[in-house]
Design a protein around this motif. Structure first.
Motif, mmCIF file in Angstrom:
data_model
loop_
_atom_site.group_PDB
_atom_site.id
_atom_site.type_symbol
_atom_site.label_atom_id
_atom_site.label_comp_id
_atom_site.label_asym_id
_atom_site.label_seq_id
_atom_site.Cartn_x
_atom_site.Cartn_y
_atom_site.Cartn_z
ATOM 1 N N GLY A 20 10.114 13.837 -9.349
ATOM 2 C CA GLY A 20 9.646 14.568 -8.579
ATOM 3 C C GLY A 20 8.957 14.073 -8.027
ATOM 4 N N ARG A 118 10.892 19.524 -9.128
ATOM 5 C CA ARG A 118 9.681 19.190 -7.429
ATOM 6 C C ARG A 118 10.643 17.793 -6.671
ATOM 7 N N THR A 119 9.446 18.182 -5.925
ATOM 8 C CA THR A 119 10.355 16.747 -4.527
ATOM 9 C C THR A 119 9.088 17.037 -3.688
ATOM 10 N N THR A 125 4.213 18.733 -1.589
ATOM 11 C CA THR A 125 5.332 18.892 -3.292
ATOM 12 C C THR A 125 6.039 20.066 -3.379
ATOM 13 N N GLN A 127 8.615 22.688 -4.879
ATOM 14 C CA GLN A 127 8.431 23.613 -6.019
ATOM 15 C C GLN A 127 9.594 24.067 -7.131
ATOM 16 N N ASP A 144 16.422 23.727 -5.724
ATOM 17 C CA ASP A 144 16.525 23.346 -6.688
ATOM 18 C C ASP A 144 17.743 24.954 -6.794
#
Length: 291
Positions: A20, A118-119, A125, A127, A144
């Motif tokens: 992440g 997360r990314t 960011t 989540q 996700d």
């Protein structure tokens, strides 16, 4: 839902397994999401507002921090769930591309990012606990795929068409970004009270629900994607994530002034308006006297 064999979009980035991004949220571009109160139900954190509301309260609208991201790559063909969301995204591209063309415009296709945990995004960011969301700062939908397990286990909203509704709702936010609606809402919220800002967010979310229905209408006309029970599964999903239902489950009481997505009945009503009419002009929640 009939989807296998249909076109898959090449606008999908697979970031799963890359690790992440760092830190907490550094809001700048704003995020618009479908499941921001998942945290309350999971018992991890409690969000009383969605990412768009938080953005209006916490950021001054300045530029988002730059993030470094590894080169994007498509998901493997052997991943059936990734193929599913790629196919749904392609279907939204076809539908909105045609609708924009009919209106004399050009549809700019969004990217869909698959991530785990997360990314980094242009909005800070992202989540997994936020649920799927759209970031207007980079015109990308983030998801996700574990959220689909949450839908089934926590929301009792199962079925592929219910999952497709999630993608179509976030693409609806992209349509709002392209038409300038989300930008106007964000600007209006800056000078509004918290209650007024929440009310604007509700209208934004309900319009995205209606747009999801518009997509389903045209996709079914063109490709006969709907099977028996599909519409019911999407309506169940829309009902399960209404503000009143989620608040009742998470805190035992309902606080209408804090609503940011709309009640279960409202979400169902606007999705049905879209899927029954197929007319995006019927999705004007901002001028509707009653939601």
């Amino acid at each position: 839902m009939r989807w296998e064999g249909n076109r898959e979009s090449d606008n999908v980035e697979d970031r799963r397994g890359e690790g992440g991004g760092g830190g907490g949220f550094g809001f700048g571009g704003g995020t618009i999401g479908i499941g921001t109160v998942v945290l309350a139900l999971l018992g991890s954190w409690i969000f009383g507002v969605n990412p768009l509301t938080m953005l209006g309260l916490l950021s001054g609208g300045g530029p988002a921090p730059q993030v470094q991201q590894a080169p994007a790559h498509p998901p493997p063909h052997s991943d059936k769930q990734a193929r599913f969301v790629s196919t749904v995204l392609a279907d939204t591209e076809d539908v909105w591309g045609q609708l924009f063309k009919q209106g004399g415009g050009q549809y700019v296709r969004p990217k869909l990012v698959l991530f785990s945990g997360r990314t980094p995004t242009a909005c800070g960011t992202g989540q997994a606990a936020m649920g799927p969301f759209y970031c207007p700062g980079d015109s990308k939908v983030y998801i996700d795929l574990s959220f689909y397990r949450v839908m089934e286990q926590r929301f009792h909203a199962a079925g592929e068409f219910a999952q497709a509704y999630v993608i179509a709702h976030e693409v609806g936010h992209h349509v709002q970004h392209l038409t300038g609606v989300s930008g106007k809402v964000e600007q209006a919220r800056r000078s509004a009270s918290e209650r007024e800002g929440n009310a604007l967010s509700v209208r934004l979310e309900l319009q995205a629900d209606c747009y999801a229905g518009v997509w389903a209408f045209h996709a079914n006309q063109a490709r006969s994607i709907l099977e028996q029970g599909d519409i019911e599964s999407a309506l169940n999903a829309a009902s399960a994530i209404g503000d009143d239902t989620l608040q009742r489950q998470s805190q035992g009481e309902v606080v209408p002034d804090s609503f940011t997505h709309g009640t279960s009945a409202q979400r169902v009503r606007w999705f049905k308006r879209g899927i029954e009419s197929g007319d995006a002009m019927q999705c004007d929640t901002f001028n509707a006297r009653a939601l």
